[in-house]
Design an enzyme around this catalytic site. Structure first.
Site: not given
Length: 396
Positions: A39, A192-194
């Protein structure tokens, strides 16, 4: 985007990698295909001319034309396609670890083996804490390798089992940041993927206030996106195709039914509305449209910050030659100017909190968010099971 490492990299990469064959899971709980999810955060994509004579003839490709409006992100590439569709950023996740662990000879396997040899983790008596430590160390070791491989930012997935624990998410991000600092990866190279639960959105707000960049995923409603923008999330990701798929087989979501009654595609309409909201009210968030299925989707989204498109769509764009007149006929569908005239209701302009978000999320966003979380949790558990089976690793 997805990557399958099937050959050694081209010469423009700054370090050498052994030949290997590798694929990684795409994050979909319904797919058994192993893909490597990339991504991208700042993926400027330009088609190369190759053997084509389009440059000599003053012609350009459709890919060149659409890339003047939005940054185009390859959803699936193989290593041999780096020069045609070069990835510039990456996501490291449990699905990536599963792909690495599924094959004995991959370019990132040493990063995982070194994580399993970490003495700090090995000394932990609690098996669950030890496994969690190994996973964090493996994610960061692989993320560190990816930082050397791509020029853009690397997004690290936060354990989806913490999706409803704001402070747990923050602690995990701080732990990951410290591990990245230990291997000299600067925070500006990281996202940071949350998940976009209320607790995840609140964690994003607090982390962004510290200067930590966040990437909110599983956004399927305007309410989630508006709350994420108000939180100051660096990247907001909407899955266009998944919203459309839900609408084709379900009913009862007021926002989706309103879009359909207006003759609009609900996924494209959601991206348009969120883009207009971000730009009309001056939020810093960048908007990523993912799960774009075809060229018409892409043309309908021109102007959005990032468009994640399948390789087959990019290849078609690259092979389609446009004359200069045709090139300028492409229309920017989304722009700050058009956003300024978009009208929102008073309810949509609310200061979002947990109660208002919960009441505004329709069945589509609730069900799609739950399905996404289930998939991520299952991947995390499978990665831990595989790490537990091979610990301690041989030959380290």
């Amino acid at each position: 985007m997805s990557l399958s490492l099937q050959s050694s990299p081209p010469s423009f990469l700054s370090f050498s990698l052994p030949k290997s064959r590798l694929g990684f899971a795409n994050g979909s709980s319904s797919s058994s295909t192993l893909l490597f999810k990339f991504n991208a955060s700042f993926p400027v994509l330009r088609a190369t001319s190759g053997s084509s004579s389009s440059v000599d003839n003053g012609l350009s490709t459709e890919l060149d034309a659409v890339s003047t409006f939005s940054e185009i992100v390859p959803d699936t590439v193989i290593f041999d396609d780096f020069e045609k569709f070069p990835p510039t950023a990456a996501t490291v996740s449990s699905s990536l670890l599963l792909g690495i662990l599924s094959l004995p000879d991959t370019i990132f396997r040493n990063a995982v083996d070194m994580a399993l040899a970490d003495s700090t983790c090995s000394r932990l008596d609690n098996p669950e804490l030890r496994l969690s430590c190994f996973v964090n160390k493996a994610l960061v070791n692989v993320g560190g390798d990816l930082v050397r491989l791509v020029p853009g930012r690397v997004s690290t997935e936060v354990d989806a089992r913490m999706a409803y624990d704001t402070h747990g998410i923050i602690r995990r991000v701080h732990d990951l940041l410290k591990l990245y600092d230990d291997i000299n990866v600067p925070p500006e190279r990281l996202l940071f993927k949350i998940p976009s639960t209320w607790q995840g959105i609140e964690a994003s707000r607090l982390l962004e206030s510290e200067g930590i960049q966040t990437h909110l995923t599983f956004v399927y409603s305007f309410a989630q996106a508006a709350a994420a923008a108000q939180a100051g999330a660096s990247v907001i990701q909407i899955f266009v195709g998944r919203v459309r798929d839900w609408a084709r087989s379900h009913s009862g979501d007021p926002d989706i039914e309103a879009s359909v009654q207006r003759g609009e595609d609900p996924g494209l309409a959601l991206v348009t509305k969120v883009y207009n909201y971000i730009h009309k009210y001056g939020h810093k968030s960048k908007l990523m449209a993912a799960a774009v299925r075809n060229k018409q989707d892409l043309f309908s989204l021109l102007g959005v910050d990032y468009i994640v498109a399948p390789l087959k769509v990019l290849q078609s764009l690259k092979e389609s030659i446009t004359t200069p007149d045709e090139k300028y006929s492409y229309v920017r569908r989304l722009s700050p100017q058009s956003a300024a005239s978009y009208e929102f209701t008073a309810e949509e302009l609310t200061k979002w909190d947990q109660l208002s978000l919960a009441s505004a999320m329709g069945p589509a966003s609730v069900e799609l968010l739950a399905a996404g979380l289930d998939g991520y949790v299952n991947q995390a558990k499978r990665a831990e099971e595989l790490l537990d089976k091979i610990w301690p690793p041989p030959n380290v």
